[in-house]
Design a protein around this motif. Structure first.
Motif, mmCIF file in Angstrom:
data_model
loop_
_atom_site.group_PDB
_atom_site.id
_atom_site.type_symbol
_atom_site.label_atom_id
_atom_site.label_comp_id
_atom_site.label_asym_id
_atom_site.label_seq_id
_atom_site.Cartn_x
_atom_site.Cartn_y
_atom_site.Cartn_z
ATOM 1 N N ALA B 238 56.672 54.675 63.616
ATOM 2 C CA ALA B 238 57.319 55.603 64.513
ATOM 3 C C ALA B 238 57.374 54.857 65.823
ATOM 4 N N SER B 239 55.596 55.238 66.331
ATOM 5 C CA SER B 239 55.237 54.264 67.133
ATOM 6 C C SER B 239 55.803 52.781 67.334
ATOM 7 N N PHE B 242 58.642 52.625 68.761
ATOM 8 C CA PHE B 242 59.441 53.002 70.326
ATOM 9 C C PHE B 242 58.652 51.823 70.626
ATOM 10 N N LEU B 243 57.674 51.581 70.622
ATOM 11 C CA LEU B 243 57.253 49.723 71.252
ATOM 12 C C LEU B 243 57.904 49.025 71.247
ATOM 13 N N GLY B 255 62.185 54.985 65.785
ATOM 14 C CA GLY B 255 61.255 55.183 66.712
ATOM 15 C C GLY B 255 62.188 54.174 67.540
ATOM 16 N N LEU B 258 64.602 55.474 69.949
ATOM 17 C CA LEU B 258 64.057 56.353 71.368
ATOM 18 C C LEU B 258 63.861 56.099 72.355
ATOM 19 N N LEU B 263 67.402 53.852 75.992
ATOM 20 C CA LEU B 263 66.714 55.286 77.255
ATOM 21 C C LEU B 263 67.875 55.365 78.317
ATOM 22 N N MET B 266 70.840 57.843 77.856
ATOM 23 C CA MET B 266 70.283 59.018 77.129
ATOM 24 C C MET B 266 71.189 60.439 77.899
ATOM 25 N N PRO B 270 72.991 62.753 76.130
ATOM 26 C CA PRO B 270 70.613 63.552 75.775
ATOM 27 C C PRO B 270 71.313 63.521 73.706
ATOM 28 N N ALA B 273 69.086 61.533 72.530
ATOM 29 C CA ALA B 273 67.411 61.466 71.986
ATOM 30 C C ALA B 273 67.689 62.591 71.191
ATOM 31 N N VAL B 274 68.240 63.457 71.477
ATOM 32 C CA VAL B 274 67.593 64.788 69.989
ATOM 33 C C VAL B 274 68.038 64.368 68.572
ATOM 34 N N GLY B 277 64.788 62.006 67.003
ATOM 35 C CA GLY B 277 63.245 63.097 67.343
ATOM 36 C C GLY B 277 62.920 64.204 66.473
ATOM 37 N N THR B 278 64.266 64.779 65.882
ATOM 38 C CA THR B 278 63.999 66.182 65.524
ATOM 39 C C THR B 278 63.949 65.394 64.027
ATOM 40 N N ILE B 280 62.629 62.660 62.471
ATOM 41 C CA ILE B 280 60.854 61.780 62.457
ATOM 42 C C ILE B 280 60.561 63.252 61.729
#
Lengths: 317, 306
Positions: B238-239, B242-243, B255, B258, B263, B266, B270, B273-274, B277-278, B280
């Protein structure tokens, strides 16, 4: 003690050499792209003569072993090379960026320790109480929540509800400490939260084990205040595995630093690395990988040395 | 397990004979016992089964493709038509989360499988033979553990270009060393068991001892460590996403959902974004409680170590 510390220091040298070998191998052997070719291609020119000249200048010609020794020789004299693109030396950049990364990483480590150790002890002392359940549940939750997700949520909702956004301009710690602290506080806290879970759980199980030892009963029986019993007898004796696990968290903190520098636009070594990956800035990549690896080696060294302080048996062995 | 067949029979020791259930019924009873003893761990298992089912059968569970855009339904909140709402391109978030879980979990599973195969092989080999092989192996493991894993992954994936197979191989390789120590210590303790000595006395070859006697008796340790590593690897994957070093778009990646272009939108929705992550968080949480429960059930002596 001095002998023990010296011995540990010497033992970390082969690890550091191994680290340079891995970094060199990854960037010069595994990666199928040639950095110089990429630089010329991205500039839209093809000039084999100039490329060859540049390679000579950078010292990346000839057999790999020779290249490695050349690079390692320069490292020893503090020369990390130059960025292909900005032309600035990597050493100059690192001097500016290392403090930011260390501030975030060490700050987070401090947060973790300051929260996790008392909460873990409390959780053990009040075993199976409501507080214990809360702290244990919270511990796994903090481990499971990706810090960058919380960061994203905070950014989204604070902008939605309070119209707040993190400052894009960086304030240096030495120039404007207050503005700097306001800026790094959030990343530090968020980064510090994720290892808390692992540490709370470990402190709890350790303390639970030690509390049942005879010498703790003796300490209580001779009338020591429970504060002294916990700090001097319980915590001191459970410290060895706790320090070990704190050391094991350092790679995660390093990774987190990179992520949070990106999210909160902090000019640290992590952003330097991410920018360098985008365009295969060879010497920057080598130096930043080496920097983070060295941090972990140093952390392990610190853990080893602290073993000697915590447990006299270790240093006599 | 081999150890069970070597143990003196319960009846001989004067206990009431235990009913031996095998096959599907046995597994079912085992599961029931697990549920009673470790409700939280069992809840984790059930949740993972549900998510796993959703990920595998994603095409059957949703009528929207993960890349289907609908510009008349942009940035919607949850509704009957779109359970999780839609993103800035009008893509159904429920589908994207399901397919995202499919990709992220698939990569993580394959990577952990690779990591554990390597770790177990190395641990069996070095732990069984000992001597200088073991010493050299341990030094390599020490070095490998001191490497900045995510940093090296970012560097390698960033330069080699992200693809599913690259990610599996690299994430698998970088996560192999961390469990060698744990598995090796299990190998070393099992190596000293009388039944191994007996096997050797009977003239069994090293290969036979390792495969038939050692491996089955350390397998529960491997399973436990795989459960814990899975949680960690899902976070790593996920990281990376994300990157910006996850699977390439339009494939959804939990990832990557998000960050990036999402971005900027969001604020308007929103929910974008929720949800990722939830999912993961819950998956990692579930793997951890399951891992804890497995450790307690399989070996109480390991309690508190990782």
């Amino acid at each position: 003690m001095a002998k023990y510390v010296a011995q540990r220091l010497l033992l970390s040298i082969p690890t550091l050499i191994g680290l340079t070998l891995v970094v060199f191998f990854v960037l010069r052997v595994v990666i199928p792209i040639d950095a110089v070719d990429l630089k010329f291609a991205s500039a839209g020119v093809s000039d084999p003569e100039k490329a060859k000249e540049l390679r000579e200048e950078l010292g990346i010609t000839g057999p790999l072993a020779v290249q490695y020794l050349r690079w390692a020789g320069r490292l020893v004299s503090g020369d990390f090379g130059k960025s292909f693109y900005t032309g600035r030396t990597v050493a100059e950049e690192l001097i500016l960026r290392v403090p930011t990364s260390l501030e975030v990483g060490l700050g987070a480590l401090l947060i973790t320790i300051v929260i996790a150790i008392p909460v873990g002890i409390l959780s053990a002392v009040k075993q199976d109480s409501f507080a214990d359940y809360i702290s244990r549940g919270g511990a796994i939750l903090f481990y499971a929540i990706p810090g960058f997700w919380i960061a994203t949520l905070i950014l989204v909702f604070s902008s939605l509800w309070f119209n707040w956004a993190p400052p894009t301009e960086y304030h240096d710690l030495w120039v404007d400490p207050w503005a700097n602290l306001k800026q790094v506080a959030l990343p530090i806290v968020l980064l510090g939260l994720s290892p808390i879970g692992t540490l709370i759980r470990l402190v709890r199980t350790q303390v639970l084990e030690i509390i049942r030892q005879d010498y703790v009963r003796t300490a209580r029986a001779k009338g020591l205040p429970s504060r002294t019993v916990y700090t001097r007898h319980v915590l001191r004796n459970s410290l060895l595995p706790i320090v070990t696990v704190i050391g094991l968290q350092v790679p995660n903190l390093v990774a987190g630093t990179v992520i949070f520098e990106q999210v909160f636009v902090l000019p640290g070594v992590g952003r330097y690395l991410l920018d360098a990956v985008q365009r295969l800035d060879l010497f920057v990549l080598m130096a930043t990988n080496l920097f983070f690896g060295t941090l972990i080696v140093m952390a392990n060294l610190a853990v080893d040395v602290s073993y000697g302080f915590i447990d006299p048996r270790v240093r006599l062995n | 397990m081999a150890s069970e067949s070597n143990a003196p029979s319960a009846a001989a020791l004067g206990y009431a004979p235990r009913v031996q259930r095998t096959g599907a019924t046995g597994a079912l009873f085992g599961l029931g016992r697990f549920a009673r003893r470790k409700p939280l761990g069992f809840a984790g298992l059930v949740f993972l089964a549900v998510i796993g089912f959703g990920a595998v059968f994603a095409p059957l569970l949703t009528s929207y493709g993960y890349a289907d855009t609908d510009f008349t339904a942009r940035l919607n909140g949850p509704s009957a038509a779109h359970y999780f709402g839609t993103d800035n391109l009008g893509r159904d978030l429920f589908s994207r989360v399901l397919y995202g879980a499919r990709v992220s979990l698939g990569i993580s599973f394959a990577a952990v499988l690779l990591a554990k195969v390597i770790a177990t092989t190395v641990a069996l080999f070095t732990g069984y033979y000992g001597g200088w092989i073991d010493k050299v192996g341990q030094r390599f493991v020490d070095l490998a553990i001191a490497l900045p894993r995510l940093i090296i992954l970012i560097t390698l994936i960033g330069l080699m270009g992200p693809s599913v197979s690259t990610m599996i191989i690299l994430v698998g390789l970088t996560n192999a060393p961390s469990s060698v120590r744990l598995i090796r210590s299990a190998v070393v303790s099992v190596r000293e068991e009388p039944y191994i000595e007996a096997a050797r006395a009977l003239g069994a070859t090293d290969r036979r001892i390792i495969l038939q006697h050692l491996l089955p008796n350390i397998f529960h340790i491997v399973m436990f460590s795989a459960t814990v590593t899975l949680g960690a690897v899902i976070l790593i994957v996920a990281s990376l996403g994300f990157l910006g070093y996850g699977v390439p778009p339009p494939q959804p990646d939990l990832g990557a959902m998000l960050s990036g272009t999402g971005l900027t939108y969001m604020r308007q929705n929103p929910w974008m974004a929720v949800w990722p992550g939830t999912v993961i968080t819950l998956v990692v949480f579930a793997f951890n409680v399951l891992g804890d429960a497995l450790r307690d059930v399989l070996d109480p002596r390991l309690r508190g170590s990782r």
